[in-house]
Design an enzyme around this catalytic site. Structure first.
Site, PDB file in Angstrom:
ATOM      1  N   ASP A  14       4.743   1.221  12.034  1.00 62.99           N
ATOM      2  CA  ASP A  14       3.535   0.545  11.577  1.00 62.99           C
ATOM      3  C   ASP A  14       3.409  -0.879  12.109  1.00 62.99           C
ATOM      4  O   ASP A  14       2.372  -1.513  11.936  1.00 62.99           O
ATOM      5  CB  ASP A  14       3.482   0.512  10.048  1.00 62.99           C
ATOM      6  CG  ASP A  14       2.999   1.821   9.447  1.00 62.99           C
ATOM      7  OD1 ASP A  14       2.604   2.716  10.218  1.00 62.99           O
ATOM      8  OD2 ASP A  14       3.015   1.953   8.209  1.00 62.99           O
ATOM      9  N   CYS A  46      -5.512   8.661   9.175  1.00 64.32           N
ATOM     10  CA  CYS A  46      -5.542   8.144  10.549  1.00 64.32           C
ATOM     11  C   CYS A  46      -5.043   9.197  11.532  1.00 64.32           C
ATOM     12  O   CYS A  46      -4.074   9.907  11.261  1.00 64.32           O
ATOM     13  CB  CYS A  46      -4.680   6.896  10.667  1.00 64.32           C
ATOM     14  SG  CYS A  46      -5.440   5.415   9.978  1.00 64.32           S
ATOM     15  N   LYS A 101       0.830  -1.204   0.000  1.00 62.16           N
ATOM     16  CA  LYS A 101       0.000   0.000   0.000  1.00 62.16           C
ATOM     17  C   LYS A 101       0.866   1.256   0.000  1.00 62.16           C
ATOM     18  O   LYS A 101       0.616   2.210  -0.755  1.00 62.16           O
ATOM     19  CB  LYS A 101      -0.908   0.010   1.234  1.00 62.16           C
ATOM     20  CG  LYS A 101      -1.709   1.305   1.415  1.00 62.16           C
ATOM     21  CD  LYS A 101      -2.524   1.291   2.679  1.00 62.16           C
ATOM     22  CE  LYS A 101      -1.749   1.748   3.879  1.00 62.16           C
ATOM     23  NZ  LYS A 101      -1.597   3.217   3.946  1.00 62.16           N
ATOM     24  N   ARG A 133       1.242  14.987  11.329  1.00 63.47           N
ATOM     25  CA  ARG A 133       2.145  14.748  10.205  1.00 63.47           C
ATOM     26  C   ARG A 133       2.111  16.001   9.338  1.00 63.47           C
ATOM     27  O   ARG A 133       1.489  16.022   8.287  1.00 63.47           O
ATOM     28  CB  ARG A 133       1.721  13.495   9.436  1.00 63.47           C
ATOM     29  CG  ARG A 133       1.973  12.235  10.219  1.00 63.47           C
ATOM     30  CD  ARG A 133       1.582  10.998   9.469  1.00 63.47           C
ATOM     31  NE  ARG A 133       0.152  10.755   9.581  1.00 63.47           N
ATOM     32  CZ  ARG A 133      -0.458   9.695   9.039  1.00 63.47           C
ATOM     33  NH1 ARG A 133       0.239   8.833   8.335  1.00 63.47           N
ATOM     34  NH2 ARG A 133      -1.743   9.527   9.197  1.00 63.47           N
ATOM     35  N   ARG A 138      -8.571  -0.163   4.936  1.00 66.92           N
ATOM     36  CA  ARG A 138      -7.690   0.765   4.235  1.00 66.92           C
ATOM     37  C   ARG A 138      -6.371   0.120   3.834  1.00 66.92           C
ATOM     38  O   ARG A 138      -5.752   0.550   2.861  1.00 66.92           O
ATOM     39  CB  ARG A 138      -7.386   1.987   5.108  1.00 66.92           C
ATOM     40  CG  ARG A 138      -8.513   2.986   5.276  1.00 66.92           C
ATOM     41  CD  ARG A 138      -8.028   4.191   6.069  1.00 66.92           C
ATOM     42  NE  ARG A 138      -6.767   4.690   5.544  1.00 66.92           N
ATOM     43  CZ  ARG A 138      -5.644   4.767   6.244  1.00 66.92           C
ATOM     44  NH1 ARG A 138      -5.603   4.373   7.492  1.00 66.92           N
ATOM     45  NH2 ARG A 138      -4.544   5.234   5.684  1.00 66.92           N
TER      46      ARG A 138
END
Length: 440
Positions: free
Chosen positions: A328, A140, A46, A145, A420
């Protein structure tokens, strides 16, 4: 249309999910206790395909992308490109994108807010068309960010950039290659600056660049189109501007986070799982930490086998930019360490809000204490199924892992977050022996 009056058919992903007004009206039911066994194929990345799709805006030819996962974020990025005028066709895992007819340079707020990566089109639009107007992105809520590194990079290249009423806008004018020092090795900023440099005169040097495998994949893709980029995977990247970029066929790299998630799932269930389509070098930090917990890992060509240990050992984790341990994978490891023998410490250095899964894990009996960006986990041999909610993509994955281990039934809500980033996760886990279902 009445709520729950129809099923949303999602072509093999989280199937039979009631969907109404953007809200998922079914929860995933996980009945824990089964060891995962069997073979699973890891989908395309992704985090690699999204910047590559944005980079298609740099080309005036036809792009063929292979190994594209069927994810909600991919659909949103496709919508972004189509709004700009691109023509996109999809068949199975192949995307065909043609941006020769792009005639717009503005991404409206309603679509930009759906996904963080929508900001990546700005560098490509500025580089090829000389102008861009993009609404600040959503995504998210795992932490701030900010776009400042992106915008600072554009300004250093000579673009005229403005921040106005929730939009970022820019003009090319006298843009040319320059030397740029990033304050932090931001993946998104590195990717955006590479694209903003591809079609302007001169040589751009990006120092303190992010080193993630997804950036190497972007460089390889752009170079096949005719770009001149060197250094991806290192902390210094050189981009020599060219006049045009053409069509190309490209296969996206495997998703290293999906691979790590299934490895952690095998470990927490004391299972035995073989993963196909994996690049070992991309997941070395995850491999190392799983071995510390006692899991046996066997590397084999483009595959990897993981055999869980009945006695999961505690370990310490600190998230870092690549090649360090990936942020992640932090939530999934927290789920695993919640059932380890001993006390573990996790330090999260990337995102300040990436412990939102902790209250949900506590509902299941996990013993976790938070002190700022540090989590102290006292492992327990027992977790209980509970009603929990996914607060973000990787938090949802962590709760699925905890549910696979827990006694009884776990009911996980807000599946839209999980959808997602994980293609067919429900079907893949069922094929490995997980007991899953849905509840309206």
């Amino acid at each position: 249309m009445e709520a729950g009056s129809r099923f949303a058919q999602r072509h093999g992903r989280l199937i039979n999910i009631f969907h109404y007004g953007g809200v998922y009206l079914q929860d995933l039911l996980i009945r824990g206790g089964n060891s995962l066994k069997g073979q699973v194929k890891i989908s395309g990345s992704k985090n690699a395909i999204l910047p590559i799709m944005a980079a298609c805006l740099l080309s005036d030819g036809e792009i063929i992308l292979n190994g594209v996962p069927d994810l909600e974020d991919i659909k949103v990025m496709s919508e972004v490109l189509e709004i700009l005028g691109a023509v996109i066709k999809r068949q199975d895992d192949v995307l065909v994108i043609n941006c020769s007819s792009v005639d717009a340079c503005e991404v409206p707020e309603y679509i930009s807010r759906k996904m963080r990566a929508s900001n990546l089109v700005m560098g490509a639009l500025l580089s090829r068309f000389g102008r861009a107007r993009v609404a600040y992105p959503g995504g998210c809520a795992i932490g701030s960010r900010p776009m400042d590194l992106h915008l600072k990079g554009f300004i250093n290249l000579g673009y005229e950039v403005a921040d106005e009423y929730g939009y970022m806008s820019g003009l090319k004018k006298n843009a040319a290659g320059k030397e740029i020092m990033l304050d932090f090795p931001s993946v998104g900023a590195t990717e955006n600056i590479i694209m903003a440099s591809a079609l302007i005169p001169g040589t751009t040097i990006i120092r303190n660049a992010a080193r993630e495998p997804e950036i190497i994949d972007l460089q390889n893709f752009l170079n096949r189109m005719g770009a001149k980029i060197r250094g991806a995977g290192l902390d210094c990247i050189r981009v020599e501007g060219v006049d045009r970029l053409g069509g190309v066929e490209h296969t996206v790299i495997p998703d290293r986070i999906e691979a790590g998630t299934f490895m952690a799932a095998a470990a927490i269930t004391r299972g035995d799982v073989y993963l196909e389509n994996v690049i070992h070098e991309h997941i070395q930090p995850t491999i190392a930490k799983l071995r510390e917990t006692g899991a046996e890992i066997i590397l084999n060509g483009s595959g990897i086998r993981i055999i869980g240990n009945k006695k999961i050992r505690a370990t310490d984790v600190k998230t870092m930019p690549y090649p360090g341990f990936p942020t992640d994978m932090q939530p999934q490891f927290m789920a695993l360490l919640s059932v380890a023998r001993g006390t573990s410490v996790i330090v999260e250095t990337i995102f300040e809000n990436r412990f939102m899964h902790v209250p949900e894990l506590r509902r299941m009996g996990a013993e976790i204490k938070i002190e700022g960006r540090v989590a102290i986990i006292k492992g327990k041999s027992h977790l209980e199924g509970a009603v929990v909610e996914a607060t973000d993509l990787r938090a949802g994955a962590a709760l699925i892992l905890a549910g696979l281990y827990a006694e009884g039934e776990t009911r996980l809500g807000h599946l839209e977050h999980v959808e997602r980033g994980y293609e067919n996760i429900h079907l893949k886990l069922k094929n490995l022996g997980a007991d899953l279902g849905f509840h309206p």
